[in-house]
Motif scaffolding. Structure first.
Motif, short mmCIF file in Angstrom:
data_model
loop_
_atom_site.label_atom_id
_atom_site.label_comp_id
_atom_site.label_asym_id
_atom_site.label_seq_id
_atom_site.Cartn_x
_atom_site.Cartn_y
_atom_site.Cartn_z
N GLN A 151 -0.43 -7.20 2.56
CA GLN A 151 -1.81 -7.53 2.21
C GLN A 151 -1.94 -8.97 1.74
O GLN A 151 -1.21 -9.39 0.82
CB GLN A 151 -2.30 -6.58 1.12
CG GLN A 151 -3.71 -6.87 0.65
CD GLN A 151 -4.30 -5.71 -0.10
OE1 GLN A 151 -4.28 -4.59 0.36
NE2 GLN A 151 -4.83 -5.98 -1.28
N ARG A 197 -6.98 -1.70 -1.47
CA ARG A 197 -5.98 -1.96 -0.43
C ARG A 197 -6.67 -2.25 0.90
O ARG A 197 -7.68 -1.64 1.23
CB ARG A 197 -5.05 -0.76 -0.24
CG ARG A 197 -4.19 -0.45 -1.43
CD ARG A 197 -3.40 -1.65 -1.95
NE ARG A 197 -4.04 -2.27 -3.09
CZ ARG A 197 -3.53 -3.31 -3.74
NH1 ARG A 197 -2.41 -3.86 -3.34
NH2 ARG A 197 -4.18 -3.81 -4.77
N ASP A 230 -2.49 4.89 -2.81
CA ASP A 230 -3.08 3.60 -2.45
C ASP A 230 -3.89 3.11 -3.65
O ASP A 230 -4.88 3.75 -4.03
CB ASP A 230 -4.02 3.74 -1.25
CG ASP A 230 -3.30 3.60 0.07
OD1 ASP A 230 -2.35 2.80 0.16
OD2 ASP A 230 -3.68 4.30 1.03
N SER A 232 0.86 -1.18 0.00
CA SER A 232 0.00 0.00 0.00
C SER A 232 0.90 1.23 0.00
O SER A 232 2.13 1.13 0.04
CB SER A 232 -0.90 0.01 1.24
OG SER A 232 -0.12 0.18 2.41
#
Length: 299
Positions: free
Chosen positions: A195, A40, A36, A14
């Motif tokens: 993530q 995200r 971003d 991100s």
């Protein structure tokens, strides 16, 4: 007028990944913005936190609905707004290279310079075809990532990686591939905000946003090689550089190499910031300036 540096993050990441680079750039007097990309934060669920793998494997993801057009369009919108205040230098890391390439294809006149930092830059093939080639054969990341992949991305419509569930051997392989400068304990801190979910279309051969000679090819550009990279090997980075230079020989990459793993420069960003700082004069105001910036080759 001073440029604004717009940073596009890589896969599983991100805008916050750029915080240390932004700090270094601020100390040099520069204005920066870290984007971003859409979606995200997907995958950070209670099931992921608790390692409830049965639930985690079947949970939906908002990234399944994020299209390539939305992703590229989001960055184009940011570039348009930033361009109202002066020149824009657009930089991408890793997967972010696919995004900045597509943006430059679409709006080259809004960009003064492109910066690829160990970033993908498809020229002669679709983006998804490169990792299967010999230049990527020594990558430690790809086989390790397969070991933590949850489900079938083609069925799910997105890629899901269980970063927290890797066994010690795979965890160490991922650390060495992505962030060898970090201790094992520091790497655990990194994956705490990596993530789990990522868009699937980046691996789809049908998604074919190659560099366009007529548009992308007009923008001066720099490639920062990560010389200790075991995720995107230097050979793979050199392939992107070679193909791009063959496409637009009058506007080749300015090439720099930093002693970094794939993401290690985020921990020690001073050397990258020095390179970016030097681009402050590459604003595309005159052809002579563009030529000087584009043809400065440093290894």
């Amino acid at each position: 007028m001073n440029p604004t540096y717009v940073f596009v993050h890589g896969s599983g990441s991100s805008g916050r990944a750029w915080s240390t680079v932004q700090q270094e750039m601020a100390l040099r007097g520069h204005r920066t913005l870290a984007v971003d990309l859409p979606g995200r934060g997907a995958g950070f669920s209670q099931a992921y936190h608790d390692q409830d793998l049965k639930t985690f494997a079947t949970e939906p993801s908002s990234l399944a609905d994020v299209t390539a057009e939305q992703t590229i369009g989001h960055v184009i919108d940011v570039v348009r707004r930033v361009h109202e205040h002066g020149p824009v230098i657009l930089a991408g890391h890793s997967f972010g290279g696919l995004v900045i390439t597509a943006v430059a294809n679409a709006v080259p006149d809004l960009l003064s310079h492109l910066v690829y930092i160990a970033a993908q830059c498809p020229v002669s093939s679709a983006a998804a075809e490169y990792p299967a080639g010999p230049a990527w054969a020594s990558s430690d990341f790809l086989p390790a990532a397969m070991a933590i992949t949850v489900g079938n991305p083609a069925d799910l419509g997105f890629i899901r990686l269980n970063w927290r569930g890797a066994d010690p051997a795979i965890l160490e392989r991922l650390r060495r591939a992505l962030a060898a400068e970090l201790t094992p304990e520091q790497y655990l801190g990194l994956i705490a905000y990596t993530q789990p979910d990522e868009i699937f279309w980046q691996t789809d051969p049908a998604w074919d946003h190659r560099a366009d000679k007529a548009t992308w090819g007009r923008v001066p550009r720099t490639f920062v090689r990560t010389g200790l990279d075991r995720a995107m090997p230097p050979e793979a980075q050199d392939l992107y550089i070679t193909e791009a230079n063959a496409l637009t020989p009058a506007n080749p990459f300015a090439v720099h190499t930093i002693p970094s793993s794939h993401t290690g420069f985020f921990r020690g960003p001073a050397e990258l910031a020095d390179i970016l700082h030097d681009l402050r004069h590459c604003r595309g105001e005159k052809q002579t300036t563009e030529t000087l910036c584009a043809n400065r080759m440093v290894r």
